[in-house]
Design a protein around this motif. Structure first.
Motif, mmCIF file in Angstrom:
data_model
loop_
_atom_site.group_PDB
_atom_site.id
_atom_site.type_symbol
_atom_site.label_atom_id
_atom_site.label_comp_id
_atom_site.label_asym_id
_atom_site.label_seq_id
_atom_site.Cartn_x
_atom_site.Cartn_y
_atom_site.Cartn_z
ATOM 1 N N ILE A 1 156.123 22.695 42.009
ATOM 2 C CA ILE A 1 156.050 22.530 40.549
ATOM 3 C C ILE A 1 156.140 21.052 40.180
ATOM 4 N N ARG A 2 157.039 20.330 40.858
ATOM 5 C CA ARG A 2 157.177 18.903 40.591
ATOM 6 C C ARG A 2 155.904 18.132 40.935
ATOM 7 N N GLU A 3 155.256 18.486 42.037
ATOM 8 C CA GLU A 3 154.021 17.804 42.424
ATOM 9 C C GLU A 3 152.871 18.153 41.490
ATOM 10 N N ILE A 4 152.812 19.388 41.022
ATOM 11 C CA ILE A 4 151.781 19.759 40.044
ATOM 12 C C ILE A 4 151.994 18.991 38.744
ATOM 13 N N TYR A 5 153.254 18.853 38.326
ATOM 14 C CA TYR A 5 153.558 18.080 37.123
ATOM 15 C C TYR A 5 153.129 16.621 37.297
ATOM 16 N N LYS A 6 153.415 16.038 38.473
ATOM 17 C CA LYS A 6 152.988 14.656 38.738
ATOM 18 C C LYS A 6 151.472 14.534 38.720
ATOM 19 N N LYS B 1 147.050 12.044 36.876
ATOM 20 C CA LYS B 1 145.619 12.304 37.043
ATOM 21 C C LYS B 1 145.085 11.677 38.333
ATOM 22 N N MET B 2 144.100 10.826 38.285
ATOM 23 C CA MET B 2 143.479 10.284 39.494
ATOM 24 C C MET B 2 144.370 9.277 40.228
ATOM 25 N N SER C 1 152.051 11.507 48.241
ATOM 26 C CA SER C 1 151.625 12.787 47.658
ATOM 27 C C SER C 1 150.940 13.667 48.703
ATOM 28 N N TYR C 2 150.190 13.057 49.609
ATOM 29 C CA TYR C 2 149.563 13.837 50.682
ATOM 30 C C TYR C 2 150.628 14.429 51.600
ATOM 31 N N ASN C 3 151.654 13.654 51.879
ATOM 32 C CA ASN C 3 152.768 14.140 52.701
ATOM 33 C C ASN C 3 153.425 15.349 52.033
ATOM 34 N N GLN C 4 153.653 15.253 50.717
ATOM 35 C CA GLN C 4 154.281 16.351 49.983
ATOM 36 C C GLN C 4 153.424 17.614 50.048
#
Length: 182
Positions: free
Chosen positions: A29-34, A39-40, A48-51
Motif C-alpha cells: 500500500i505504501r509503495e502504491i501510494y508513492k 508518478k514517473m 523502488s525496484y527492490n521493494q
C-alpha cells in the motif's frame, strides 16, 4: 520437505506467516501510494525496484505455501482412501518446494538490501565500515590461512576414511562432513 502441515501444531509458523503477510500488504500500500504521488519519478529510484521485487517474491512464496497445504491435504486424503498402499508421484511437489525455497532466498536477499539501505545513514555503521576497510588485508590473510588449514584437514580425513566411512568417500562429501563437524 514437510508436505503435511498441521495447522494446530504449527501455530507459531502460521502466526508469523500472517504477520509477515500483513507487513507485506502495508509495504505494498505504501509503495502504491508513492507510485501515485511521484508518478514517473518513482521509476528512477533503484530502491523502488527492490521493494517491488520483495513484494512479488513474498506473494509468490505465499501462493506456493497455500498450494503446498492443498496438495498435502490431497495426499492425506489419497493415502486414507488406499490405506497407505497407493502410489503417488511427488516430483512436481518437490519442484514447487524448491521454487518456494528460491523465493524465500530472494525475499531474504531483497530484505537484506533494504536493511543495508536503511543502515547506510547510521553514523556507527559508517564507522564500522571504515574499520572493516582498514583491516580488510588482515581479514583476507586470516581467511586464506583458514582455507588452507581446512583443505589440509579435509584431505587428511579423505585419505584416512574414504574406504571406511561413506561420508568421506569423495573429496566433496568429506568437505561437507567436516564443515558440519565445525
Amino acid at each position: 520437505m514437510r508436505l503435511i502441515t498441521d495447522l494446530e501444531r504449527d501455530s507459531i509458523e502460521l502466526v508469523s506467516g500472517i504477520i509477515y503477510m500483513i507487513i507485506i500488504i502495508i509495504f505494498m500500500i505504501r509503495e502504491i501510494y508513492k507510485l501515485v504521488r511521484m508518478k514517473m519519478q518513482y521509476f528512477k529510484l533503484v530502491n523502488s525496484y527492490n521493494q517491488w521485487l520483495l513484494i512479488i517474491f513474498s506473494w509468490v512464496s505465499f501462493g506456493i505455501y497455500i498450494y503446498r497445504i492443498y496438495i498435502g491435504e490431497q495426499v492425506k486424503k489419497f493415502f486414507s482412501e488406499t490405506n497407505g498402499y497407493g502410489f503417488i508421484n511427488l516430483q512436481s511437489i518437490s519442484y514447487w518446494n524448491q521454487v518456494m525455497v528460491v523465493c524465500f532466498a530472494m525475499c531474504t536477499c531483497f530484505a537484506t538490501l533494504k536493511l543495508i539501505n536503511l543502515l547506510k545513514f547510521n553514523s556507527s555503521i559508517i564507522l564500522l565500515m571504515t574499520a572493516v576497510r582498514k583491516c580488510v588485508n588482515g581479514i583476507i590473510a586470516v581467511g586464506t590461512i583458514f582455507i588452507i588449514s581446512y583443505i589440509s584437514f579435509v584431505q587428511m580425513f579423505y585419505l584416512i576414511f574414504n574406504d571406511k566411512i561413506s561420508a568421506f568417500n569423495t573429496f566433496l562429501r568429506s568437505m561437507e562432513t567436516l564443515f558440519l563437524f565445525m
